[in-house]
Design a protein around this motif. Structure first.
Motif, PDB file in Angstrom:
ATOM      1  N   GLY A  85      -2.078 -10.790   7.191  1.00 55.88           N
ATOM      2  CA  GLY A  85      -3.357 -11.066   8.208  1.00 55.88           C
ATOM      3  C   GLY A  85      -4.432 -10.258   7.946  1.00 55.88           C
ATOM      4  O   GLY A  85      -5.514 -10.482   8.587  1.00 55.88           O
ATOM      5  N   GLN A  86      -4.468  -9.364   6.943  1.00 57.46           N
ATOM      6  CA  GLN A  86      -5.751  -8.624   6.407  1.00 57.46           C
ATOM      7  C   GLN A  86      -6.623  -9.193   5.594  1.00 57.46           C
ATOM      8  O   GLN A  86      -6.349 -10.273   4.801  1.00 57.46           O
ATOM      9  N   ARG A  87      -7.635  -8.898   5.143  1.00 54.80           N
ATOM     10  CA  ARG A  87      -8.818  -9.329   4.487  1.00 54.80           C
ATOM     11  C   ARG A  87      -8.662  -8.374   3.068  1.00 54.80           C
ATOM     12  O   ARG A  87      -9.235  -7.029   2.963  1.00 54.80           O
ATOM     13  N   TRP A  88      -8.249  -9.050   1.911  1.00 52.25           N
ATOM     14  CA  TRP A  88      -8.006  -8.068   0.676  1.00 52.25           C
ATOM     15  C   TRP A  88      -9.189  -8.416  -0.536  1.00 52.25           C
ATOM     16  O   TRP A  88      -9.355  -9.640  -0.480  1.00 52.25           O
ATOM     17  N   THR A  89      -9.558  -7.252  -1.026  1.00 52.36           N
ATOM     18  CA  THR A  89     -10.630  -7.456  -2.063  1.00 52.36           C
ATOM     19  C   THR A  89      -9.873  -8.370  -3.315  1.00 52.36           C
ATOM     20  O   THR A  89     -10.714  -9.298  -3.950  1.00 52.36           O
ATOM     21  N   SER A  90      -8.866  -8.211  -3.615  1.00 52.18           N
ATOM     22  CA  SER A  90      -8.134  -8.914  -4.748  1.00 52.18           C
ATOM     23  C   SER A  90      -6.663  -9.217  -4.237  1.00 52.18           C
ATOM     24  O   SER A  90      -5.848  -8.659  -3.493  1.00 52.18           O
ATOM     25  N   GLU A  91      -6.038 -10.524  -5.081  1.00 54.96           N
ATOM     26  CA  GLU A  91      -4.694 -10.628  -4.708  1.00 54.96           C
ATOM     27  C   GLU A  91      -3.733  -9.476  -5.152  1.00 54.96           C
ATOM     28  O   GLU A  91      -2.839  -9.522  -4.737  1.00 54.96           O
ATOM     29  N   ARG A  92      -4.145  -8.801  -6.267  1.00 55.92           N
ATOM     30  CA  ARG A  92      -3.335  -7.790  -6.734  1.00 55.92           C
ATOM     31  C   ARG A  92      -3.382  -6.533  -6.075  1.00 55.92           C
ATOM     32  O   ARG A  92      -2.089  -5.951  -5.587  1.00 55.92           O
ATOM     33  N   ASP A  93      -4.291  -6.405  -5.138  1.00 56.75           N
ATOM     34  CA  ASP A  93      -4.111  -5.266  -4.112  1.00 56.75           C
ATOM     35  C   ASP A  93      -3.097  -5.651  -2.838  1.00 56.75           C
ATOM     36  O   ASP A  93      -2.398  -4.757  -2.609  1.00 56.75           O
ATOM     37  N   LEU A  94      -3.079  -6.856  -2.646  1.00 58.41           N
ATOM     38  CA  LEU A  94      -2.260  -7.334  -1.428  1.00 58.41           C
ATOM     39  C   LEU A  94      -0.687  -7.270  -2.066  1.00 58.41           C
ATOM     40  O   LEU A  94      -0.023  -6.557  -1.356  1.00 58.41           O
ATOM     41  N   THR A  95      -0.437  -7.713  -3.473  1.00 58.71           N
ATOM     42  CA  THR A  95       0.920  -7.655  -3.957  1.00 58.71           C
ATOM     43  C   THR A  95       1.403  -6.280  -4.217  1.00 58.71           C
ATOM     44  O   THR A  95       2.533  -5.929  -3.994  1.00 58.71           O
ATOM     45  N   ASP A  96       0.157  -5.477  -4.589  1.00 61.08           N
ATOM     46  CA  ASP A  96       0.810  -3.763  -4.887  1.00 61.08           C
ATOM     47  C   ASP A  96       0.977  -3.166  -3.733  1.00 61.08           C
ATOM     48  O   ASP A  96       1.969  -2.383  -3.617  1.00 61.08           O
TER      49      ASP A  96
END
Length: 270
Positions: A85-96
Motif C-alpha cells: 500500500g505504500q509508494r516506493w521509489t523503485s521496485e527493488r526497494d519494495l522487494t528488498d
C-alpha cells in the motif's frame, strides 16, 4: 534507499511490528515473505503492478488481498498489505524491504529461543569459511549445478551443527541470492540482524581464539566508547602474532604485534 521509499519502509514497518508482537508463527511468516519475494523477483508484470506509483495505495492493498488471501497466514497478509500500500521509489526497494522483514522474522524467532547471538556467530563464521575457500564458494554458487545439489551441500556441511535459524538463512542465501554474491548476501543478513537488535558489530582479529570472558570484556569496553550494545565476531589469524585488531563501523583499531613491528621497521628505515 531514498525519497519516498524511505518513508514507505517506515510506514510499512508497523505491520511487521504488529505481526511479531501479536504472537505470529515467526518461522512461517519468514518462509511466506521469502516466497513472496521470490514470486515478485520472478514476475516483472507483478512487480511493476505492486510498485506502480500511479496506482492508489488502496488498489494495491486490494491486489494483495486478491493474490494472497487464504494462501498465506493472516499475519503475512497484514505485512504484505502494509508494504504493497505504500509508494516506493523503485521496485527493488519494495522487494528488498520484504526480504528485510523476512530476515527480521527469522532473527525474532531466534531471539524468542534465546539464540540470536549464536545465529549471528554461526552466519559470520560460515561466511568467512566460504570466503576463504574458492572451491566451496564455487560449489555453492555454481549456476550449472541444480538448486537441490547446492542445498544438499549446505545440509551436509551444517546440518544439525548450527541453529535452525542460521541454517535457514544460509539455505535462503544459496537458493535466492537475488543478484548478490553469497558472501554479500550473508553480510546483508547480518546487517539486518544488527539493526533489528539495535547493536553495533565489531570484528576482532586475534592470533588465538578469545575466551568468552575476553569477548565479554571487549564488548563491554567497546560499548563504553561507542554506546549501545556491541556484538563481537572473532577471526583467528596467527599472522597477527599477538594483540588484537578491531573493526567497528568505519573505524579500525589495530593493536596487533605485526602492526607494531611494521611501524618499527618503517621508523628504522626513515
Amino acid at each position: 534507499m531514498q525519497g519516498s521509499s524511505r518513508a514507505a519502509a517506515a510506514a510499512s514497518r508497523d505491520a511487521l511490528t504488529g505481526a511479531l508482537a501479536g504472537g505470529a508463527d515467526r518461522s512461517r511468516l519468514a518462509e511466506e515473505l521469502f516466497a513472496v519475494v521470490g514470486l515478485l523477483d520472478g514476475s516483472t508484470a507483478l512487480r511493476r503492478a505492486v510498485a506502480d506509483t500511479s496506482r492508489e495505495g488502496s488498489d494495491k492493498v486490494a491486489l494483495a488481498d486478491r493474490l494472497f488471501a487464504g494462501k498465506v497466514g493472516d499475519e503475512t497478509l497484514a505485512v504484505l498489505r502494509g508494504v504493497f500500500g505504500q509508494r516506493w521509489t523503485s521496485e527493488r526497494d519494495l522487494t528488498d524491504t520484504l526480504e528485510t522483514y523476512a530476515v527480521e522474522s527469522v532473527i525474532a524467532q531466534a531471539e524468542g529461543e534465546g539464540r540470536a547471538d549464536r545465529v549471528e556467530d554461526e552466519l559470520f563464521r560460515f561466511e568467512r569459511i566460504v570466503a576463504s575457500d574458492a572451491g566451496l564458494r564455487s560449489a555453492l554458487t555454481d549456476a550449472q549445478a541444480s538448486g537441490e545439489r547446492r542445498l544438499a551441500l549446505v545440509e551436509s556441511l551444517l546440518g544439525d551443527k548450527v541453529a535452525p535459524e542460521a541454517l535457514g538463512l544460509v539455505r535462503q542465501a544459496v537458493r535466492a541470492p537475488r543478484g548478490l554474491r553469497f558472501d554479500r548476501t550473508i553480510v546483508r543478513y547480518l546487517d539486518i540482524a544488527s539493526r533489528r537488535r539495535e547493536q553495533q558489530t565489531a570484528t576482532v582479529t586475534s592470533a588465538v581464539p578469545l575466551t568468552d570472558e575476553d569477548r565479554a570484556r571487549l564488548a563491554a569496553g567497546l560499548a563504553t566508547v561507542y554506546g549501545g550494545t556491541v556484538h563481537i565476531n572473532t577471526v583467528v589469524d596467527p599472522r597477527v602474532m599477538g594483540g588484537v585488531k578491531v573493526e567497528i563501523g568505519d573505524e579500525l583499531i589495530d593493536g596487533t604485534v605485526i602492526r607494531k613491528l611494521d611501524a618499527a621497521r618503517r621508523a628504522m628505515g626513515a
